[in-house]
Write a protein that holds these residues in place. Structure first.
Motif, PDB file in Angstrom:
ATOM      1  N   PRO A 187      47.036  82.124  45.493  1.00 20.28           N
ATOM      2  CA  PRO A 187      45.616  82.248  45.837  1.00 20.28           C
ATOM      3  C   PRO A 187      44.706  82.030  44.628  1.00 20.28           C
ATOM      4  O   PRO A 187      45.037  82.402  43.509  1.00 20.28           O
TER       5      PRO A 187
ATOM      6  N   GLU B 269      40.443  82.509  44.203  1.00 17.22           N
ATOM      7  CA  GLU B 269      39.166  82.788  44.854  1.00 17.22           C
ATOM      8  C   GLU B 269      38.058  82.010  44.161  1.00 17.22           C
ATOM      9  O   GLU B 269      37.896  82.061  42.946  1.00 17.22           O
TER      10      GLU B 269
ATOM     11  N   THR C  11      35.416  81.936  48.998  1.00 19.33           N
ATOM     12  CA  THR C  11      36.454  81.193  49.709  1.00 19.33           C
ATOM     13  C   THR C  11      37.762  81.290  48.926  1.00 19.33           C
ATOM     14  O   THR C  11      37.762  81.137  47.704  1.00 19.33           O
ATOM     15  N   VAL C  12      38.847  81.553  49.626  1.00 21.25           N
ATOM     16  CA  VAL C  12      40.154  81.607  48.979  1.00 21.25           C
ATOM     17  C   VAL C  12      40.884  80.299  49.264  1.00 21.25           C
ATOM     18  O   VAL C  12      41.055  79.910  50.411  1.00 21.25           O
TER      19      VAL C  12
ATOM     20  N   ARG D 171      44.445  78.221  48.637  1.00 21.13           N
ATOM     21  CA  ARG D 171      45.866  78.460  48.356  1.00 21.13           C
ATOM     22  C   ARG D 171      46.447  77.168  47.819  1.00 21.13           C
ATOM     23  O   ARG D 171      46.115  76.087  48.288  1.00 21.13           O
TER      24      ARG D 171
ATOM     25  N   ARG E 176      42.110  74.933  51.947  1.00 20.19           N
ATOM     26  CA  ARG E 176      41.541  76.184  52.456  1.00 20.19           C
ATOM     27  C   ARG E 176      42.564  76.851  53.336  1.00 20.19           C
ATOM     28  O   ARG E 176      43.367  76.208  53.973  1.00 20.19           O
TER      29      ARG E 176
END
Length: 71
Positions: free
Chosen positions: A11, A13, A18-19, A21, A70
């Motif tokens: 992850p 941020e 918005t995270v 990956r 996302r």
């Protein structure tokens, strides 16, 4: 480069909360390494042939690769 370290769904941020990956591929050992950041339009699980970047081949050449999307 023979050893390749991989991490999946790492992850990160963003400033707006918005995270993202990422799949992270890096040469074994200690860096620093130059980084290629790939953000495929349809997600990080898009087939490699569709985006034209082979992360394992790039790592063998001494680059670190991050494929983000996302989630």
């Amino acid at each position: 480069m023979t050893e390749i370290q991989t991490e999946f769904d790492v992850p990160a941020e963003m400033r707006d909360g918005t995270v993202l990956r990422a799949g992270v591929y890096r040469p074994g050992g200690t860096g620093p390494w130059p980084v290629l950041l790939s953000r495929p339009p349809y997600g990080k699980n898009t087939p490699v042939a569709a985006i034209g970047l082979d992360p394992l081949a790039a790592v063998r050449r001494g680059l670190m690769v991050s494929r983000r999307s996302r989630r």
